[in-house]
Design a protein around this motif. Structure first.
Motif, PDB file in Angstrom:
ATOM      1  N   LEU A  55       1.028  -1.153  -0.230  1.00  0.00           N
ATOM      2  CA  LEU A  55       0.053   0.031   0.142  1.00  0.00           C
ATOM      3  C   LEU A  55       0.714   1.066  -0.369  1.00  0.00           C
ATOM      4  CD1 LEU A  55      -2.733  -0.669   2.233  1.00  0.00           C
ATOM      5  CD2 LEU A  55      -2.846  -1.178   0.033  1.00  0.00           C
ATOM      6  N   ALA A  56       2.066   0.912   1.114  1.00  0.00           N
ATOM      7  CA  ALA A  56       3.048   2.588   1.155  1.00  0.00           C
ATOM      8  C   ALA A  56       3.855   2.762  -0.498  1.00  0.00           C
ATOM      9  CB  ALA A  56       3.720   2.344   2.033  1.00  0.00           C
ATOM     10  N   GLU A  57       4.036   1.327  -0.949  1.00  0.00           N
ATOM     11  CA  GLU A  57       4.445   1.613  -2.457  1.00  0.00           C
ATOM     12  C   GLU A  57       4.018   1.200  -3.777  1.00  0.00           C
ATOM     13  OE1 GLU A  57       8.100  -1.953  -2.315  1.00  0.00           O
ATOM     14  OE2 GLU A  57       7.772  -0.715   0.144  1.00  0.00           O
ATOM     15  N   ARG A  58       1.981   1.698  -2.768  1.00  0.00           N
ATOM     16  CA  ARG A  58       1.157   1.493  -4.331  1.00  0.00           C
ATOM     17  C   ARG A  58       1.850   1.350  -5.373  1.00  0.00           C
ATOM     18  NH1 ARG A  58      -1.703   6.484  -2.722  1.00  0.00           N
ATOM     19  NH2 ARG A  58      -2.465   6.106  -5.395  1.00  0.00           N
ATOM     20  N   VAL A  59       2.000  -0.481  -5.199  1.00  0.00           N
ATOM     21  CA  VAL A  59       2.334  -1.485  -6.302  1.00  0.00           C
ATOM     22  C   VAL A  59       1.299  -1.807  -7.055  1.00  0.00           C
ATOM     23  CG1 VAL A  59       4.304  -2.664  -4.879  1.00  0.00           C
ATOM     24  CG2 VAL A  59       1.629  -3.948  -4.608  1.00  0.00           C
ATOM     25  N   TYR A  60      -0.061  -1.773  -6.734  1.00  0.00           N
ATOM     26  CA  TYR A  60      -0.796  -2.045  -8.008  1.00  0.00           C
ATOM     27  C   TYR A  60      -1.106  -0.955  -8.819  1.00  0.00           C
ATOM     28  CZ  TYR A  60      -2.264   1.323  -4.230  1.00  0.00           C
ATOM     29  OH  TYR A  60      -2.302   2.685  -3.307  1.00  0.00           O
ATOM     30  N   GLU A  61      -0.680   0.448  -8.606  1.00  0.00           N
ATOM     31  CA  GLU A  61      -0.618   1.273  -9.563  1.00  0.00           C
ATOM     32  C   GLU A  61       0.453   0.834 -11.010  1.00  0.00           C
ATOM     33  OE1 GLU A  61       0.381   5.297  -8.521  1.00  0.00           O
ATOM     34  OE2 GLU A  61      -1.622   5.617  -7.376  1.00  0.00           O
ATOM     35  N   GLN A  62       1.492   0.051 -10.370  1.00  0.00           N
ATOM     36  CA  GLN A  62       2.808   0.369 -11.961  1.00  0.00           C
ATOM     37  C   GLN A  62       2.362  -1.178 -12.423  1.00  0.00           C
ATOM     38  OE1 GLN A  62       6.854   0.441  -9.825  1.00  0.00           O
ATOM     39  NE2 GLN A  62       6.025   2.729  -9.471  1.00  0.00           N
ATOM     40  N   HIS A  63       1.875  -2.049 -11.126  1.00  0.00           N
ATOM     41  CA  HIS A  63       0.949  -3.278 -12.026  1.00  0.00           C
ATOM     42  C   HIS A  63      -0.556  -3.654 -11.855  1.00  0.00           C
ATOM     43  CE1 HIS A  63       6.024  -3.817 -11.683  1.00  0.00           C
ATOM     44  NE2 HIS A  63       5.952  -3.287 -10.833  1.00  0.00           N
ATOM     45  N   PRO A  64      -1.047  -3.317 -12.596  1.00  0.00           N
ATOM     46  CA  PRO A  64      -2.741  -3.797 -12.021  1.00  0.00           C
ATOM     47  C   PRO A  64      -2.905  -5.467 -12.264  1.00  0.00           C
ATOM     48  CG  PRO A  64      -1.937  -2.382 -14.547  1.00  0.00           C
ATOM     49  CD  PRO A  64      -0.572  -3.109 -13.725  1.00  0.00           C
ATOM     50  N   ASN A  65      -1.584  -5.979 -12.052  1.00  0.00           N
ATOM     51  CA  ASN A  65      -1.790  -7.580 -11.983  1.00  0.00           C
ATOM     52  C   ASN A  65      -1.856  -7.956 -10.995  1.00  0.00           C
ATOM     53  OD1 ASN A  65       0.442  -7.393 -12.953  1.00  0.00           O
ATOM     54  ND2 ASN A  65       0.582  -9.344 -12.271  1.00  0.00           N
ATOM     55  N   VAL A  66      -1.414  -7.035  -9.713  1.00  0.00           N
ATOM     56  CA  VAL A  66      -1.200  -6.744  -8.629  1.00  0.00           C
ATOM     57  C   VAL A  66      -2.436  -6.451  -7.258  1.00  0.00           C
ATOM     58  CG1 VAL A  66       0.332  -6.018  -6.981  1.00  0.00           C
ATOM     59  CG2 VAL A  66       0.823  -6.539  -8.786  1.00  0.00           C
ATOM     60  N   VAL A  67      -3.145  -7.468  -6.316  1.00  0.00           N
ATOM     61  CA  VAL A  67      -4.055  -6.523  -5.588  1.00  0.00           C
ATOM     62  C   VAL A  67      -3.311  -7.156  -4.047  1.00  0.00           C
ATOM     63  CG1 VAL A  67      -6.101  -7.617  -4.907  1.00  0.00           C
ATOM     64  CG2 VAL A  67      -5.855  -7.645  -6.898  1.00  0.00           C
ATOM     65  N   VAL A  68      -3.817  -5.506  -3.603  1.00  0.00           N
ATOM     66  CA  VAL A  68      -3.060  -5.994  -1.805  1.00  0.00           C
ATOM     67  C   VAL A  68      -4.143  -6.666  -0.466  1.00  0.00           C
ATOM     68  CG1 VAL A  68      -1.397  -4.363  -0.464  1.00  0.00           C
ATOM     69  CG2 VAL A  68      -1.054  -4.575  -3.156  1.00  0.00           C
ATOM     70  N   LEU A  69      -4.432  -7.196  -0.291  1.00  0.00           N
ATOM     71  CA  LEU A  69      -5.020  -8.042   0.984  1.00  0.00           C
ATOM     72  C   LEU A  69      -4.422  -7.136   2.433  1.00  0.00           C
ATOM     73  CD1 LEU A  69      -6.088  -9.754  -1.490  1.00  0.00           C
ATOM     74  CD2 LEU A  69      -6.065 -11.036   0.310  1.00  0.00           C
ATOM     75  N   ARG A  70      -5.167  -6.567   3.276  1.00  0.00           N
ATOM     76  CA  ARG A  70      -5.212  -6.260   4.921  1.00  0.00           C
ATOM     77  C   ARG A  70      -6.341  -6.741   5.373  1.00  0.00           C
ATOM     78  NH1 ARG A  70      -0.695  -2.271   5.599  1.00  0.00           N
ATOM     79  NH2 ARG A  70       0.186  -2.353   4.007  1.00  0.00           N
ATOM     80  N   THR A  71      -5.386  -6.315   6.836  1.00  0.00           N
ATOM     81  CA  THR A  71      -7.188  -7.382   7.912  1.00  0.00           C
ATOM     82  C   THR A  71      -7.012  -6.562   8.369  1.00  0.00           C
ATOM     83  OG1 THR A  71      -7.852  -8.778   8.769  1.00  0.00           O
ATOM     84  CG2 THR A  71      -5.974  -8.821   8.801  1.00  0.00           C
ATOM     85  N   PHE A  72      -8.527  -5.845   9.120  1.00  0.00           N
ATOM     86  CA  PHE A  72      -8.933  -5.614  10.734  1.00  0.00           C
ATOM     87  C   PHE A  72      -8.906  -6.452  12.302  1.00  0.00           C
ATOM     88  CE2 PHE A  72     -10.289  -2.234   7.610  1.00  0.00           C
ATOM     89  CZ  PHE A  72     -10.383  -1.498   8.506  1.00  0.00           C
TER      90      PHE A  72
END
Length: 359
Positions: A203-220
């Motif tokens: 999320l901090a590196e916003r990898v999903y912007e440079q690589h649209p095939n990447v999805v980042v998961l987080r949890t509460f």
């Protein structure tokens, strides 16, 4: 008595063991088997729950308030945020969205124990790739395993149950080797516990912007202590998340879960103080276990890993006799959650007794 005729179950599903939850603890035992946050809920979160939508009313199916809050937090559109009943639910949704019969899903092993079931439920084939000798993802081997049938790759960092992280440099090099039409799920359920400066932060590196095939998961569930309410989220490309939303069970995020997540974000500074306490406790436990002679990986999560191999069940029984409920993975090792302060000495005493029995 004649056996009843039952519906025909898919053979691979009939052979698939259901997800096994960490063993419950008795009244005098410490439950260190499920990576739960040992602190009681914050009063402000409890208060917010009391004002949640009455349980005779359906929740907002889109979890709009939470999606908008997370979108503002990370500087993305709300359609780039997907909320579900825990990040594991999103894992199932994403894999079902991209994989089917004849397809393959790659994951490290040993890793999160739900992973092997994800491709099977979708009708696809799982491709496990062994961890390195130091219990880390072998990203080169995972990239080598990609074929024309690969549809998704699961990367868990810190890795559950062993604890090590994937670095930013490693992840970037890995993504560069993976075809752009293969989904990469970066599972960061324990991200808040990470202190390693070189760790990837999707999320901090916003990898999903440079690589649209990447999805980042987080949890509460972990750092925020809402495991019992089940709420997690993903950030990625809108089209990918729309596919996950299409496969999800409607209305699965309760109003209570959404309200508690929002209240937890309001109280984040206080919650992260608790995370800092657990990180310090983790450091203490790892150092003490290593001093006893245990080969403990560098965990960056809220648990530690004992590579007990063939003795796993025997060692787990020693902890259980000491009123410490741990999570054994037969033939591999034991995961011990970082729990209450009072549990630390008991964990170390049990671990020391195992060492002494080997001598």
């Amino acid at each position: 008595m004649t056996e009843p005729i039952l519906p025909r179950i898919r053979p691979e599903i009939a052979a698939l063991a259901p997800y096994k939850q960490g063993r419950q603890a008795g009244p005098d035992a410490f439950k260190l088997s499920s990576n739960e946050n040992p602190f009681d809920p914050l009063p402000s979160v409890v208060s917010a729950l009391q004002s949640a939508t009455p349980i005779n009313r359906y929740p907002d199916a889109a979890a709009t308030r939470l999606r908008e809050r997370l979108a503002s937090r990370y500087g993305v559109g709300s359609d780039q945020v997907h909320v579900a009943s825990g990040s594991v639910a999103i894992l199932y949704q994403l894999v079902q969205a991209v994989a089917s019969v004849g397809d393959e899903v790659i994951y490290a092993w040993r890793s999160f124990e739900a992973y092997p079931g994800l491709p099977l439920v979708a009708g696809a084939t799982g491709i496990p790739v062994p961890l390195t000798e130091d219990s880390r993802h072998d990203l080169d081997a995972m990239a080598d395993a990609v074929t024309e049938r690969t549809r998704a790759i699961l990367v868990c960092t810190p890795n559950n149950p062993t604890g090590p992280i994937v670095t930013s440099a490693e992840f970037e090099a890995f993504v560069a080797r993976v075809p752009a039409d293969v989904l990469i799920i970066l599972d960061e359920a324990y991200a808040e516990f990470v202190t390693a400066e070189d760790a990837v932060d999707g999320l901090a590196e916003r990898v999903y912007e440079q690589h649209p095939n990447v999805v980042v998961l987080r949890t509460f569930s972990k750092a925020y202590g809402l495991a019992g309410l089940r709420v997690g989220y993903a950030i990625g490309h809108t089209a990918v998340l729309n596919a996950a939303r299409a496969t999800g069970i409607p209305l699965s995020v309760t109003a209570a879960a959404e309200t508690a997540a929002l209240a937890s974000l309001d109280a984040e500074a206080e919650l992260l103080q608790r995370v800092a306490v657990l990180v310090e406790r983790r450091t203490t436990v790892i150092a003490a276990l290593r001093a006893q002679g245990w080969d403990v990986p560098d965990s960056q999560a809220n648990f530690v890993w004992l590579p007990t191999g063939e003795r796993t069940d025997e060692v787990a029984a020693v902890f259980l006799d000491a009123d410490i409920v741990v999570r054994p993975f037969s033939g591999d090792g034991i995961r011990i959650s970082v729990g209450e302060h009072e549990s630390v000495e008991k964990v170390l005493q049990a671990a020391q007794s195992v060492v002494e029995r080997r001598q």
